[in-house]
Design a protein around this motif. Structure first.
Motif, PDB file in Angstrom:
ATOM      1  N   GLU A  53       0.806  -1.215   0.000  1.00 43.77           N
ATOM      2  CA  GLU A  53       0.000   0.000   0.000  1.00 43.77           C
ATOM      3  C   GLU A  53       0.840   1.266   0.000  1.00 43.77           C
ATOM      4  N   ASN A  54       2.100   1.160   0.383  1.00 42.63           N
ATOM      5  CA  ASN A  54       2.962   2.345   0.416  1.00 42.63           C
ATOM      6  C   ASN A  54       4.084   2.258  -0.616  1.00 42.63           C
ATOM      7  N   THR A  55       3.832   1.557  -1.706  1.00 44.95           N
ATOM      8  CA  THR A  55       4.858   1.380  -2.727  1.00 44.95           C
ATOM      9  C   THR A  55       4.318   1.752  -4.104  1.00 44.95           C
ATOM     10  N   ILE A  56       5.037   2.632  -4.777  1.00 46.37           N
ATOM     11  CA  ILE A  56       4.742   2.940  -6.172  1.00 46.37           C
ATOM     12  C   ILE A  56       5.465   1.903  -7.029  1.00 46.37           C
ATOM     13  N   ILE A  57       4.708   1.216  -7.880  1.00 47.55           N
ATOM     14  CA  ILE A  57       5.274   0.210  -8.778  1.00 47.55           C
ATOM     15  C   ILE A  57       5.240   0.761 -10.201  1.00 47.55           C
ATOM     16  N   VAL A  58       6.369   0.689 -10.873  1.00 46.23           N
ATOM     17  CA  VAL A  58       6.471   1.110 -12.271  1.00 46.23           C
ATOM     18  C   VAL A  58       6.861  -0.105 -13.103  1.00 46.23           C
ATOM     19  N   VAL A  59       6.149  -0.342 -14.191  1.00 46.52           N
ATOM     20  CA  VAL A  59       6.528  -1.377 -15.147  1.00 46.52           C
ATOM     21  C   VAL A  59       6.780  -0.706 -16.490  1.00 46.52           C
ATOM     22  N   THR A  60       7.970  -0.900 -17.027  1.00 48.59           N
ATOM     23  CA  THR A  60       8.307  -0.275 -18.303  1.00 48.59           C
ATOM     24  C   THR A  60       9.433  -1.072 -18.970  1.00 48.59           C
ATOM     25  N   SER A  61       9.937  -0.531 -20.080  1.00 47.43           N
ATOM     26  CA  SER A  61      11.033  -1.156 -20.805  1.00 47.43           C
ATOM     27  C   SER A  61      11.892  -0.065 -21.421  1.00 47.43           C
ATOM     28  N   ASP A  62      13.141  -0.402 -21.739  1.00 48.50           N
ATOM     29  CA  ASP A  62      14.030   0.611 -22.292  1.00 48.50           C
ATOM     30  C   ASP A  62      13.723   0.943 -23.754  1.00 48.50           C
ATOM     31  N   HIS A  63      13.101   0.015 -24.479  1.00 48.22           N
ATOM     32  CA  HIS A  63      12.731   0.227 -25.877  1.00 48.22           C
ATOM     33  C   HIS A  63      11.938  -0.981 -26.326  1.00 48.22           C
ATOM     34  N   GLY A  64      11.457  -0.948 -27.567  1.00 43.62           N
ATOM     35  CA  GLY A  64      10.713  -2.067 -28.103  1.00 43.62           C
ATOM     36  C   GLY A  64      11.564  -2.984 -28.953  1.00 43.62           C
ATOM     37  N   ASP A  65      10.901  -3.670 -29.898  1.00 39.02           N
ATOM     38  CA  ASP A  65      11.574  -4.651 -30.748  1.00 39.02           C
ATOM     39  C   ASP A  65      10.827  -4.703 -32.076  1.00 39.02           C
ATOM     40  N   LEU A  66      11.545  -4.469 -33.162  1.00 39.51           N
ATOM     41  CA  LEU A  66      10.910  -4.540 -34.476  1.00 39.51           C
ATOM     42  C   LEU A  66      10.444  -5.953 -34.799  1.00 39.51           C
ATOM     43  N   LEU A  67      11.212  -6.940 -34.421  1.00 38.40           N
ATOM     44  CA  LEU A  67      10.810  -8.337 -34.528  1.00 38.40           C
ATOM     45  C   LEU A  67      10.334  -8.689 -35.947  1.00 38.40           C
ATOM     46  N   GLY A  68      10.998  -8.142 -36.946  1.00 36.77           N
ATOM     47  CA  GLY A  68      10.651  -8.443 -38.333  1.00 36.77           C
ATOM     48  C   GLY A  68       9.714  -7.451 -38.974  1.00 36.77           C
ATOM     49  N   ALA A  69       9.103  -6.537 -38.219  1.00 40.06           N
ATOM     50  CA  ALA A  69       8.222  -5.533 -38.811  1.00 40.06           C
ATOM     51  C   ALA A  69       9.007  -4.672 -39.793  1.00 40.06           C
ATOM     52  N   HIS A  70       8.405  -4.372 -40.922  1.00 41.59           N
ATOM     53  CA  HIS A  70       9.042  -3.564 -41.972  1.00 41.59           C
ATOM     54  C   HIS A  70      10.344  -4.196 -42.471  1.00 41.59           C
ATOM     55  N   GLY A  71      10.483  -5.497 -42.267  1.00 38.61           N
ATOM     56  CA  GLY A  71      11.695  -6.180 -42.707  1.00 38.61           C
ATOM     57  C   GLY A  71      12.914  -5.896 -41.866  1.00 38.61           C
ATOM     58  N   LEU A  72      12.714  -5.361 -40.665  1.00 39.69           N
ATOM     59  CA  LEU A  72      13.820  -4.978 -39.796  1.00 39.69           C
ATOM     60  C   LEU A  72      13.784  -5.780 -38.501  1.00 39.69           C
ATOM     61  N   ARG A  73      14.888  -5.746 -37.766  1.00 39.04           N
ATOM     62  CA  ARG A  73      14.960  -6.429 -36.479  1.00 39.04           C
ATOM     63  C   ARG A  73      15.524  -5.483 -35.422  1.00 39.04           C
ATOM     64  N   ALA A  74      15.333  -5.874 -34.179  1.00 38.45           N
ATOM     65  CA  ALA A  74      15.895  -5.162 -33.023  1.00 38.45           C
ATOM     66  C   ALA A  74      15.307  -3.756 -32.886  1.00 38.45           C
ATOM     67  N   LYS A  75      16.145  -2.715 -32.931  1.00 39.68           N
ATOM     68  CA  LYS A  75      15.685  -1.371 -32.543  1.00 39.68           C
ATOM     69  C   LYS A  75      16.420  -0.313 -33.356  1.00 39.68           C
ATOM     70  N   GLN A  76      16.548   0.907 -32.788  1.00 38.17           N
ATOM     71  CA  GLN A  76      17.227   2.071 -33.371  1.00 38.17           C
ATOM     72  C   GLN A  76      16.447   2.733 -34.502  1.00 38.17           C
ATOM     73  N   SER A  77      15.231   2.309 -34.794  1.00 32.94           N
ATOM     74  CA  SER A  77      14.459   2.931 -35.866  1.00 32.94           C
ATOM     75  C   SER A  77      13.313   3.753 -35.285  1.00 32.94           C
ATOM     76  N   PRO A  78      12.693   4.642 -36.095  1.00 31.44           N
ATOM     77  CA  PRO A  78      11.569   5.445 -35.591  1.00 31.44           C
ATOM     78  C   PRO A  78      10.238   4.706 -35.545  1.00 31.44           C
ATOM     79  N   TYR A  79      10.176   3.493 -36.081  1.00 24.65           N
ATOM     80  CA  TYR A  79       8.900   2.787 -36.131  1.00 24.65           C
ATOM     81  C   TYR A  79       8.358   2.515 -34.731  1.00 24.65           C
ATOM     82  N   ALA A  80       7.031   2.438 -34.655  1.00 29.04           N
ATOM     83  CA  ALA A  80       6.363   2.297 -33.357  1.00 29.04           C
ATOM     84  C   ALA A  80       6.828   1.063 -32.603  1.00 29.04           C
ATOM     85  N   GLU A  81       7.122  -0.018 -33.321  1.00 28.13           N
ATOM     86  CA  GLU A  81       7.561  -1.242 -32.640  1.00 28.13           C
ATOM     87  C   GLU A  81       8.822  -1.023 -31.817  1.00 28.13           C
ATOM     88  N   ALA A  82       9.673  -0.087 -32.234  1.00 30.43           N
ATOM     89  CA  ALA A  82      10.910   0.200 -31.511  1.00 30.43           C
ATOM     90  C   ALA A  82      10.729   1.259 -30.437  1.00 30.43           C
TER      91      ALA A  82
END
Length: 447
Positions: free
Chosen positions: A244-273
């Protein structure tokens, strides 16, 4: 009354579209995250300032953009002179801890992170950077390497529960999980059972092949496995009377293209990243789904604001009052890839800066050329790039002007990578990381 505690559950490479509470076509199941989202601020507009590990983590901790904090690429160290969320909280009397991946201590990756390289973090158990998700190791001190058997997130959660059980005052703990970051096939086989391959679908911007369906299945399995650990942490907080006295945050440092737009991993402007989970649950944060955006760069000043402490950072904003009221967050955010490297560079993703809003994504290349413009409401899978459409010339010009204003506001001169590294005094460190990690493919810069 004891000030609220903060627990941040930080996954690596978890894209925002793959959360159960978001809905949509994703088949991922995240029941523990969904419960936190139902009782707190469930922010669909979570965004990475720079969609790659080190730069994004540094922005999360400092409230600064990469050209300000200096971590413009992976394996460049965070300056110990910078104020961070952890230094602010330790200065306010919090016991601070970090378990898992840090990735802000320079080379080599496989090492103990000394106190000077983790400003404000007292207790530490982890590795600067490792992707051994099964039967790996971590460090608890200089020369103290601890091997483990089993799945790393389960081990890290056990370490987190031990930390929580030893608290008698306000604390800040981050558990930095490696999955769902690749290698995707490191998910233990029993944890894959919930996603039969024959039932898996892929998004419309991703090639539909048997290999892609298997990749999608493994990725979702890793997310659900991390979600189970989120549930274990919340259960421990309940059991210990801390919830009851703890703020919990769930997040991630970035996303993953995972093959979207023919790309993988990150570093792009696409929403998946760029899109990331952003759920904040705890005292002072009512159940709400606020409109607008919240960048990882906003997280440190916002958490400090929720705790009644002075904010830190420059570009990051304290959005605490808006979370308390459920009001709209940011209208737009600056994002970018300050220095291209590794798989981003190999895929032809260069340096860029971008503007993200709820309804559009725009990006400009380092040579000043408009690159991408998507109407994210009409085209959520970003299939129709409007940059080359004569009918959209006015929209492109308007988006480019808005991006210019964001660059001016943030003090970002958008220099080419070689000049930026020179201006930051990082050419030697950059060349060292390239030589160590890339060998004959190193992108070396003349000093």
């Amino acid at each position: 009354m004891t000030p609220p505690n903060v627990v941040m559950l930080l996954a690596d490479q978890w894209r925002g579209q793959d959360q159960g509470w978001i809905g949509g076509p994703s088949q991922v199941r995240t029941p523990h995250l969904d419960r936190l989202a139902a009782g707190g601020a469930a922010i669909a507009g979570g965004r990475a300032s720079s969609p790659v590990c080190g730069p994004s983590r540094a922005s999360l901790l400092t409230g600064r953009l990469p050209h300000e904090h200096g971590v413009v690429a992976n394996d460049l160290p965070l300056s110990p002179r910078l104020e961070t969320l952890a230094t602010a909280l330790s200065g306010a009397g919090y016991r601070t801890g970090w378990i898992g991946k840090w990735h802000l201590a320079g080379l080599p990756r496989d090492k103990w992170v000394p106190p000077a390289a983790r400003p404000g973090i007292g207790h530490y158990a982890g590795v600067d950077c490792s992707h051994e998700h099964i039967d790996g190791h971590y460090y608890t001190g200089p020369g103290r390497r601890v091997g483990f058997t089993g799945y790393e997130p389960e081990v890290q959660t056990g370490l987190a529960v031990d930390f929580l059980a030893d608290q008698d005052g306000p604390f800040f703990l981050t558990v930095s999980y490696n999955p769902p970051h690749d290698p995707y096939d490191s998910v233990p086989v029993p944890l894959r059972a919930g996603y039969p391959a024959e039932r898996v679908t892929v998004p419309p911007n991703t090639p539909d092949t048997p290999e892609q369906r298997e990749l999608q299945r493994l990725y979702w399995s890793a997310i659900t496995a991390v979600d189970a650990q989120i549930g274990r942490v919340v259960a421990a907080l309940d059991r210990l009377g801390l919830r009851e006295n703890t703020i919990i945050v769930v997040t991630s440092d970035h996303g993953d293209l995972l093959g979207a737009h023919g790309l993988r991993a990150k570093q792009s402007p696409y929403a998946e990243a760029v899109r990331v989970p952003m759920v904040i649950n705890g005292p002072g944060v009512p159940a709400c789904r606020p409109a607008g955006l919240m960048g990882l760069v906003d997280l440190a000043p916002t958490l400090l604001g929720l705790l009644g402490l002075p904010p830190i950072g420059t570009y990051g904003r304290d959005l605490g009052d808006r979370l308390r009221s459920g009001g709209p967050l940011r209208r737009e955010l600056l994002t970018g890839n300050w220095v291209s490297f590794d798989n981003g560079y190999d895929q032809g993703i260069g340096e860029w800066r971008g503007l993200v809003a709820e309804d559009l994504t725009y990006a400009r290349t380092a040579d000043g050329r408009p690159w991408l413009l998507f109407d994210d409401r009409a085209d959520p899978w970003q299939l129709d790039n409007l940059v080359a459409d004569p009918a959209a010339a006015g929209q492109v010009a308007e988006a480019d002007a808005r991006l210019t204003a964001l660059l001016t506001e943030s003090g970002d001169a958008f220099w080419p990578a070689d000049r930026l590294l020179a201006e930051l005094g990082l050419v030697e460190e950059w060349n060292a990381r390239e030589s160590a990690l890339r060998g004959d493919r190193a992108r070396l810069i003349a000093s």
